[in-house]
Motif scaffolding. Sequence first.
Motif, PDB file in Angstrom:
ATOM      1  N   MET A  63       0.828  -1.212   0.000  1.00  0.00           N
ATOM      2  CA  MET A  63       0.000   0.000   0.000  1.00  0.00           C
ATOM      3  C   MET A  63       0.862   1.262   0.000  1.00  0.00           C
ATOM      4  N   ASP A  64       1.992   1.226   0.737  1.00  0.00           N
ATOM      5  CA  ASP A  64       2.914   2.382   0.709  1.00  0.00           C
ATOM      6  C   ASP A  64       3.450   2.615  -0.695  1.00  0.00           C
ATOM      7  N   GLU A  65       3.782   1.502  -1.360  1.00  0.00           N
ATOM      8  CA  GLU A  65       4.266   1.644  -2.742  1.00  0.00           C
ATOM      9  C   GLU A  65       3.171   2.189  -3.656  1.00  0.00           C
ATOM     10  N   LEU A  66       1.923   1.730  -3.379  1.00  0.00           N
ATOM     11  CA  LEU A  66       0.804   2.251  -4.166  1.00  0.00           C
ATOM     12  C   LEU A  66       0.643   3.762  -3.946  1.00  0.00           C
ATOM     13  N   VAL A  67       0.780   4.176  -2.680  1.00  0.00           N
ATOM     14  CA  VAL A  67       0.682   5.621  -2.377  1.00  0.00           C
ATOM     15  C   VAL A  67       1.787   6.400  -3.085  1.00  0.00           C
ATOM     16  N   LYS A  68       3.000   5.789  -3.075  1.00  0.00           N
ATOM     17  CA  LYS A  68       4.099   6.477  -3.778  1.00  0.00           C
ATOM     18  C   LYS A  68       3.818   6.610  -5.267  1.00  0.00           C
ATOM     19  N   ASP A  69       3.225   5.517  -5.822  1.00  0.00           N
ATOM     20  CA  ASP A  69       2.890   5.594  -7.251  1.00  0.00           C
ATOM     21  C   ASP A  69       1.848   6.670  -7.525  1.00  0.00           C
ATOM     22  N   ILE A  70       0.871   6.734  -6.621  1.00  0.00           N
ATOM     23  CA  ILE A  70      -0.178   7.762  -6.788  1.00  0.00           C
ATOM     24  C   ILE A  70       0.420   9.161  -6.674  1.00  0.00           C
ATOM     25  N   MET A  71       1.319   9.313  -5.674  1.00  0.00           N
ATOM     26  CA  MET A  71       1.986  10.605  -5.524  1.00  0.00           C
ATOM     27  C   MET A  71       2.813  10.946  -6.762  1.00  0.00           C
ATOM     28  N   HIS A  72       3.455   9.930  -7.282  1.00  0.00           N
ATOM     29  CA  HIS A  72       4.228  10.151  -8.510  1.00  0.00           C
ATOM     30  C   HIS A  72       3.316  10.573  -9.655  1.00  0.00           C
ATOM     31  N   GLN A  73       2.165   9.861  -9.750  1.00  0.00           N
ATOM     32  CA  GLN A  73       1.205  10.233 -10.792  1.00  0.00           C
ATOM     33  C   GLN A  73       0.670  11.643 -10.582  1.00  0.00           C
ATOM     34  N   LEU A  74       0.428  11.969  -9.285  1.00  0.00           N
ATOM     35  CA  LEU A  74      -0.046  13.329  -8.994  1.00  0.00           C
ATOM     36  C   LEU A  74       0.997  14.384  -9.395  1.00  0.00           C
ATOM     37  N   ASN A  75       2.252  14.045  -9.105  1.00  0.00           N
ATOM     38  CA  ASN A  75       3.318  14.976  -9.506  1.00  0.00           C
ATOM     39  C   ASN A  75       3.371  15.138 -11.015  1.00  0.00           C
ATOM     40  N   GLU A  76       3.188  14.016 -11.715  1.00  0.00           N
ATOM     41  CA  GLU A  76       3.165  14.111 -13.184  1.00  0.00           C
ATOM     42  C   GLU A  76       1.983  14.934 -13.673  1.00  0.00           C
ATOM     43  N   GLN A  77       0.824  14.690 -13.021  1.00  0.00           N
ATOM     44  CA  GLN A  77      -0.348  15.488 -13.400  1.00  0.00           C
ATOM     45  C   GLN A  77      -0.117  16.986 -13.122  1.00  0.00           C
ATOM     46  N   SER A  78       0.538  17.246 -11.970  1.00  0.00           N
ATOM     47  CA  SER A  78       0.830  18.659 -11.639  1.00  0.00           C
ATOM     48  C   SER A  78       1.727  19.311 -12.686  1.00  0.00           C
ATOM     49  N   SER A  79       2.741  18.503 -13.106  1.00  0.00           N
ATOM     50  CA  SER A  79       3.629  19.050 -14.143  1.00  0.00           C
ATOM     51  C   SER A  79       2.887  19.296 -15.447  1.00  0.00           C
ATOM     52  N   ASN A  91      -8.095  29.022 -18.220  1.00  0.00           N
ATOM     53  CA  ASN A  91      -8.773  27.719 -18.112  1.00  0.00           C
ATOM     54  C   ASN A  91      -7.926  26.724 -17.294  1.00  0.00           C
ATOM     55  N   ILE A  92      -6.615  26.814 -17.598  1.00  0.00           N
ATOM     56  CA  ILE A  92      -5.732  25.874 -16.906  1.00  0.00           C
ATOM     57  C   ILE A  92      -5.616  26.237 -15.427  1.00  0.00           C
ATOM     58  N   GLU A  93      -5.701  27.582 -15.144  1.00  0.00           N
ATOM     59  CA  GLU A  93      -5.632  27.985 -13.735  1.00  0.00           C
ATOM     60  C   GLU A  93      -6.813  27.430 -12.953  1.00  0.00           C
ATOM     61  N   LEU A  94      -8.001  27.561 -13.560  1.00  0.00           N
ATOM     62  CA  LEU A  94      -9.186  26.998 -12.883  1.00  0.00           C
ATOM     63  C   LEU A  94      -9.072  25.464 -12.740  1.00  0.00           C
ATOM     64  N   GLN A  95      -8.627  24.847 -13.833  1.00  0.00           N
ATOM     65  CA  GLN A  95      -8.487  23.385 -13.773  1.00  0.00           C
ATOM     66  C   GLN A  95      -7.398  22.973 -12.767  1.00  0.00           C
ATOM     67  N   LEU A  96      -6.326  23.823 -12.751  1.00  0.00           N
ATOM     68  CA  LEU A  96      -5.256  23.533 -11.829  1.00  0.00           C
ATOM     69  C   LEU A  96      -5.707  23.635 -10.385  1.00  0.00           C
ATOM     70  N   LEU A  97      -6.486  24.716 -10.108  1.00  0.00           N
ATOM     71  CA  LEU A  97      -7.016  24.857  -8.742  1.00  0.00           C
ATOM     72  C   LEU A  97      -7.920  23.684  -8.383  1.00  0.00           C
ATOM     73  N   GLN A  98      -8.778  23.335  -9.351  1.00  0.00           N
ATOM     74  CA  GLN A  98      -9.689  22.216  -9.094  1.00  0.00           C
ATOM     75  C   GLN A  98      -8.901  20.917  -8.920  1.00  0.00           C
ATOM     76  N   THR A  99      -7.889  20.725  -9.762  1.00  0.00           N
ATOM     77  CA  THR A  99      -7.077  19.510  -9.674  1.00  0.00           C
ATOM     78  C   THR A  99      -6.280  19.481  -8.378  1.00  0.00           C
ATOM     79  N   GLN A 100      -5.728  20.630  -7.985  1.00  0.00           N
ATOM     80  CA  GLN A 100      -4.982  20.686  -6.740  1.00  0.00           C
ATOM     81  C   GLN A 100      -5.877  20.378  -5.541  1.00  0.00           C
ATOM     82  N   GLU A 101      -7.124  20.948  -5.621  1.00  0.00           N
ATOM     83  CA  GLU A 101      -8.059  20.659  -4.530  1.00  0.00           C
ATOM     84  C   GLU A 101      -8.377  19.172  -4.475  1.00  0.00           C
ATOM     85  N   GLU A 102      -8.609  18.613  -5.626  1.00  0.00           N
ATOM     86  CA  GLU A 102      -8.892  17.173  -5.667  1.00  0.00           C
ATOM     87  C   GLU A 102      -7.667  16.376  -5.192  1.00  0.00           C
ATOM     88  N   SER A 103      -6.493  16.870  -5.620  1.00  0.00           N
ATOM     89  CA  SER A 103      -5.270  16.173  -5.202  1.00  0.00           C
ATOM     90  C   SER A 103      -5.091  16.253  -3.695  1.00  0.00           C
TER      91      SER A 103
END
Length: 253
Positions: A63-79, A91-103
Motif C-alpha cells: 500500500m505504501d508503494e501504491l501511495v508512492k505511485d499515486i503521488m508520482h502520478q499526482l506529480n506528473e499530473q501537476s507538471s 482555463n488551466i488555472e481553474l483546472q489547476l485549482l480544481q485539480t490541486q483541490e482534488e489532489s
Amino acid sequence: MLHLELEEKQSFSSLQQVVEDEEQKKKAEKMRREATRELEQRKQNVQRQQEEFKQKTEKLQDMDELVKDIMHQLNEQSSKIVSKKRILEKNIELQLLQTQEESRQAKKLLEDQLEVLRKQLKEESRVHEESEKFLQNRHKELQQQLQQWQKRTKQMLQEKEQQLNSVCCKRTVNLDRLTEMRRKFREMEQVVMEDREEQEKLHQQQAEARAATKLQAWWRGCMVRRGLGSFKKAEEDKKGKKKKEGKRKKKKK
C-alpha cells in the motif's frame, strides 16, 4: 505349609501392586506426551500468527508503494497542469485549482487511510507482542511443569525399581527357605519311613520269635507225651531204675 502359602500370596499381591504402579507410570507418561503435543500445537499457532503478521506487513508495504505511485502520478499530473497553464492561463488555472483541490483531498484521504492502517498495524503489533509474551510465559510454565513431571516420574521409577528388587530378593529368600524346608521335610519323611520299616521288621521278627517259641513248646510237649527222641531214653532209664529197686526190696524181705 500354611505359612509358605501366606508368604506366596503376599508376594503375589506385591507383584500386583507393582503392576498397578507401572500402569500409573504409563498414564503419567501419556499425560506428559499430551502436554508436549499441546505445547507443539501452541507453537504452531504462534508461528501461524507470525506469518499472518508478516503478510499484513507486506500488504502495508504494498500500500505504501501504491501511495508512492499515486503521488508520482499526482506529480506528473501537476507538471502537466503547469505546462497546460502556460498555454491556457485562465482555463488551466481553474483546472489547476480544481485539480490541486482534488489532489489535496485525495492526498488527505490517502494520508487518513495510511494513518488508520498504521494505527491498526500498531495495535496488531501490540496484540502480537502481548500474545507472544503470554505464550512465552506459558511455555516457561509448561517447561517447568514438564521438568517437575519428569523428575517425579524418575523418582517414582527409582522407587518402584527398588520395591521390585526388594520383592525379588524376598521372593528369592522365600524360595530358598521353601526349598530348604522341603528338603528337610523329605529327609524327615525318609527317616519316618525308615523307622516305620524298622518297626515293622521288628514286629515281624518278634511275631516270628513268638510263633517259633510256641511251635517249639508244642513240639517239645508232643515229644514228651509220646516219648520220642531223647525223651524216650529218659523214660527207659526211669523204668529200669524202678525194676531194680523192686528186686532189691524183694531181696530184703
